[in-house]
Scaffold this active site. Structure first.
Site, PDB file in Angstrom:
ATOM      1  N   LEU A  42       0.846  -1.191   0.000  1.00 37.54           N
ATOM      2  CA  LEU A  42       0.000   0.000   0.000  1.00 37.54           C
ATOM      3  C   LEU A  42       0.882   1.242   0.000  1.00 37.54           C
ATOM      4  O   LEU A  42       1.911   1.282   0.681  1.00 37.54           O
ATOM      5  CB  LEU A  42      -0.904   0.026   1.241  1.00 37.54           C
ATOM      6  N   ASP A  43       0.475   2.258  -0.751  1.00 34.08           N
ATOM      7  CA  ASP A  43       1.184   3.535  -0.721  1.00 34.08           C
ATOM      8  C   ASP A  43       1.107   4.134   0.682  1.00 34.08           C
ATOM      9  O   ASP A  43       0.163   3.838   1.436  1.00 34.08           O
ATOM     10  CB  ASP A  43       0.567   4.508  -1.728  1.00 34.08           C
TER      11      ASP A  43
END
Length: 365
Positions: A42-43
């Site tokens: 995930l960013d």
């Protein structure tokens, strides 16, 4: 509780800010073990489901990563747009779509085909749109929002994003990193029930997969690297087609392994599963023997048997030993290997009168 014996998954609710790899590092520090990995990066600004694989479950990261992902996000259009228009363009981007990964991505920027299984409008206020999307692994939601804005002619971008599930791991199983650290601290003091309740075993990853229960008699062969054949099957739970992934479990409901089906569940024959992951522990050395007929003449770890002093191979026709064939008893010439491979020289001691060819290269090696 011995944390080195944990083999399973814990579902964390990743906050905004840290990277997924930073969360890996924190979990390693909390547990004091090295075998930890996340499933699906995930960013930093994206929140939600970050499934952590622990112990042997690390080997299943690539398998679970194949599963679909679900997200809830907010998109902003640059110009006014109606609900009907939003639904229209969302429908346009449902199914197989082309995507070019963003400039700042961990993969090569080449055009890819991804599948969006569903894309639904949940709520709209002015130019802001709340949506839910279920998509194939590796789909970039930020790029999806940008592409929708471009095709609509209004322009747009993703404002916020939260992952709600990765395969069978959903946000209703989520705990915060702080809660996880507190559970581990309690487990160190002997109160491990809460931690055990939140660690999902390895079979949970295959909750939605077809399963094959194997006979106990087939377990040893699988542990030593054999694939699954029809004779080793006890029960088939679910339907599958050739080429699909299946889970193989024991009669005690432990994960034996996973692999690709070599036939369909309606037409079982011969080789059924080609394993790519096996989790059984083989008995070291057991059944690994050298035999003459049915008689075991060399057991693993014991002294060398008198009949196998040389390399394995065919039975020597002159001596009766099992080893590399020495060839005929009298050979005029032999081939030297290595850098002089292919040259033929006389045997040592043969034709010492000087009539033979001069030897080169390997005399003093």
């Amino acid at each position: 509780m011995d944390f080195s014996n944990i083999n399973g998954f814990v579902v964390l609710d990743k906050p905004q800010g840290p990277t997924s790899h930073q969360v890996d590092h924190w979990v390693r520090e909390i547990l004091g073990i090295e075998k930890v990995a996340h499933i699906g990066t995930l960013d930093p600004n994206v929140t939600g489901v970050l499934t952590m694989a622990i112990g042997k479950a690390v080997r299943l990261v690539d398998v679970v990563h194949e599963s679909p992902k679900e997200y809830v996000g907010v998109m902003r259009f640059y110009e006014d747009i109606t609900e009907e228009e939003v639904r229209y363009y969302f429908k346009k981007f449902t199914g197989r779509i082309y995507q070019l990964p963003p400039v700042r991505s961990a993969v090569a920027r080449s055009l890819r085909i991804k599948t969006v299984y569903s894309l639904d409008l949940l709520e709209k206020k002015d130019r802001l749109v709340l949506f839910h999307v279920k998509c194939e692994s590796g789909t970039y939601i930020r790029t999806l929002c940008t592409d929708i804005g471009y095709v609509s002619g209004k322009g747009g971008q993703m404002v916020d994003l939260r992952r709600t599930s990765t395969g069978p791991f959903s946000e209703d199983r989520c705990i915060t990193l702080q809660d996880f650290a507190a559970m581990v601290e309690l487990a160190r003091k002997g109160e491990d029930k809460l931690l055990r309740d939140h660690i999902l075993d390895m079979t949970y990853a295959f909750k939605d997969y077809p399963k094959i229960v194997v006979k106990r008699s087939a377990m040893r062969n699988i542990a030593h690297g054999s694939d699954l054949y029809a004779g080793g099957i006890k029960i088939i739970d679910g339907k599958f087609r050739k080429g699909e992934r299946v889970a193989v479990i024991s009669e005690d409901n432990d994960l034996v392994g996973t692999g690709i089906a070599m036939c369909s569940s309606d037409n079982i024959f011969m080789k059924v599963v080609d394993f790519d992951h096996i989790f059984l522990e083989a008995d070291d050395g057991k059944d690994n023997v050298v035999r003459i007929g049915k008689e075991a003449v060399q057991k693993s770890g014991s002294g060398l048997h008198k009949d196998i002093q040389r390399s394995e191979g065919r039975k020597d026709t002159r001596t009766g030993w099992y080893g590399r064939d020495t060839g005929p008893e009298k050979t005029a010439d032999r081939v030297w290997k290595g850098k002089n491979k292919g040259r033929v020289y006389p045997r040592s001691g043969a034709d010492k009168g000087g009539g033979g060819k001069e030897r080169h290269g390997r005399d003093h090696q």
